[in-house]
Design a protein around this motif. Sequence first.
Motif, short mmCIF file in Angstrom:
data_model
loop_
_atom_site.label_atom_id
_atom_site.label_comp_id
_atom_site.label_asym_id
_atom_site.label_seq_id
_atom_site.Cartn_x
_atom_site.Cartn_y
_atom_site.Cartn_z
N LYS A 1 0.84 -1.20 0.00
CA LYS A 1 0.00 0.00 0.00
C LYS A 1 0.88 1.24 0.00
O LYS A 1 1.89 1.31 0.69
CB LYS A 1 -0.95 -0.01 1.19
N GLN A 2 0.46 2.23 -0.78
CA GLN A 2 1.28 3.43 -0.93
C GLN A 2 0.37 4.61 -1.30
O GLN A 2 -0.40 4.54 -2.26
CB GLN A 2 2.31 3.23 -2.04
N PHE A 3 0.42 5.66 -0.52
CA PHE A 3 -0.36 6.87 -0.73
C PHE A 3 -1.87 6.58 -0.67
O PHE A 3 -2.29 5.45 -0.48
CB PHE A 3 0.01 7.55 -2.06
N GLY A 4 -2.65 7.61 -0.81
CA GLY A 4 -4.09 7.48 -0.76
C GLY A 4 -4.75 8.85 -0.75
O GLY A 4 -4.06 9.89 -0.66
N PRO A 5 -6.06 8.91 -0.81
CA PRO A 5 -6.77 10.20 -0.77
C PRO A 5 -6.44 10.94 0.53
O PRO A 5 -6.19 10.31 1.57
CB PRO A 5 -8.25 9.81 -0.84
N PRO A 6 -6.45 12.26 0.50
CA PRO A 6 -6.16 13.03 1.72
C PRO A 6 -7.02 12.61 2.90
O PRO A 6 -8.24 12.51 2.79
CB PRO A 6 -6.47 14.48 1.30
#
Length: 565
Positions: free
Chosen positions: A255-260
């Motif tokens: 998993k890497q990054f995502g919505p604010p």
Amino acid sequence: MGWAKLHTEELPFDLLDILRNDYGKFVAFFEQLGHFNTSLVVKMAVQFSLFSGTLANLGTDRHHDLVRQAQTLQVLGCFGMTEKGHGSNVRGIETTATYDPKTQQFIVNTPNPKAMKTWIGGAQYCHFSVVFAHLIIGGENKGVHVFLVPMRDRNTQKLLPGVYVEDVEYKLGLNGIDNYSFGFNNVRIPRTNLLNRYSDVTPEGKYVCKFKTESQHFGATVGELSGGRIVIGAIGNAAAKSCLAIAIKYAFARKQFGPPGKSEISIMEYPSHYTRLMPLLARTFAIASGLAYVRDQYRHKHKNAEANAYGHCLTSAIKSAASFHTLHTADICRQACGGAGFRAPNLISGFLRDTHIFVTFEGDNQVLLQQVAKYLIAQYAQGCKQGGFKGTVFEYYKNGKVEFDGKEDLTCPRYQLYLFRNREVKMTEELIKRLRDRENRGEDQWESFKNEIVFANELGLAFADRLLHEQLLKDSQLCAFSISGTLSLLSKLNGLAQLQKSLAWFVTNDVLCKNLAKQVDSLVVSLSKEVSKISLDLVESFDIPSNILPPRADLSDYSCDTPQL
């Protein structure tokens, strides 16, 4: 060699029988080992395919007992074709085998350092080598023949008199393979050590051959060895499957990054990620279909000269396409796993390192693709001579056009096949025109082809693209209904991805209009997304044993205890 010994004691077949009568099963055996350890499977391929296969296919009963001994490793062998100064040019080798009628022996000699056999796998411990050499009788060169030459004493492992070797030393990959160079200083071998399926020498020194010309004999000799290219293609595709299984499982776990303000998402959800992996997955299935077809056709190589020529073309194309794909897939999967892909225990870097040489051995891809192009030229000429293309690889070319009665739909595999066929025909016609123009300007046939090698190799790849797409499409139509939709989806993506690579050619040659061409990129992204949703099931279908893949899908190493502060 211990692992090889373990496997040979449990071989599920008789080696001599399967080499001659069931090559598909033989290839499948090596493909499965390709998931496990590349050095091991190449080591076994040298022993069982190159050495034993040469004895089985070019020898006769007087040589076949050695195949049985090779199966259980009582005898270790290697394959002595390539020379330092001549590489893929087998006709240009300098090793000689001169017949001495007084002693009924051949005198095998390496005349200079450039003539030393080189990059020979298994040569550190081999007892025998099958050696390619020019047969000399009464001062006359009869062309390249194959001889069984003893290398070491089977009891002491010491080199026999007149045999000398040198280590190739440490390599980029495949360091489990003992590659050596070797040569011969007037080594004498019995007359019966000539592999005599197609030709022989009587005790008195009379040459007997089943063919009228030296060229026919040479073609039949090297044609018997082209099955090794299928083995390399299958091993490489197994490596590609392993890399994809690792990278795709990692993409769902990582998993890497995502919505604010929200949780991170898996990297497989990013178009930039699934669009670089899913076309490779589709291509892997296409190569599997192509390998199955080529294995089947290879069984018919002895029917006649045409079947042998077609078999040579097919094995050259599939080996080139598969090995290029293996190398590219391993590279992209390494990148797709970030730093974890660079870590040796996670295996991808090892596959990348060890399969790099696949584009070179068993025939350098650049040379093999030229062979494909030459075959296509000959097939086109045959069709023109007989007034139609029935019975040639261009059977789909009728009345000056490639027929297609469907809709121009880029997601239709049949329309994609129509485009690939058009490219194959137009490129063949273009190559013929270029060669003719050069000859009209005064270049001889050899020079004109040399100057068009780049285009010829592109034609060879175009043939491979058409072949692979056609076979995957056929498999999707003939398989069980429960999986036909999945294979059809993979066929669509494979076709679009190959169109994308050569889009400029299709547009500039008026095979594909600009409006359709503009849709290709977005269609590749959307189909890749669709395939990504079932990609875990697809890699599970490879049936790779879990204990030979990394234990954690996220490729993490949590084996160390957290230090206490």
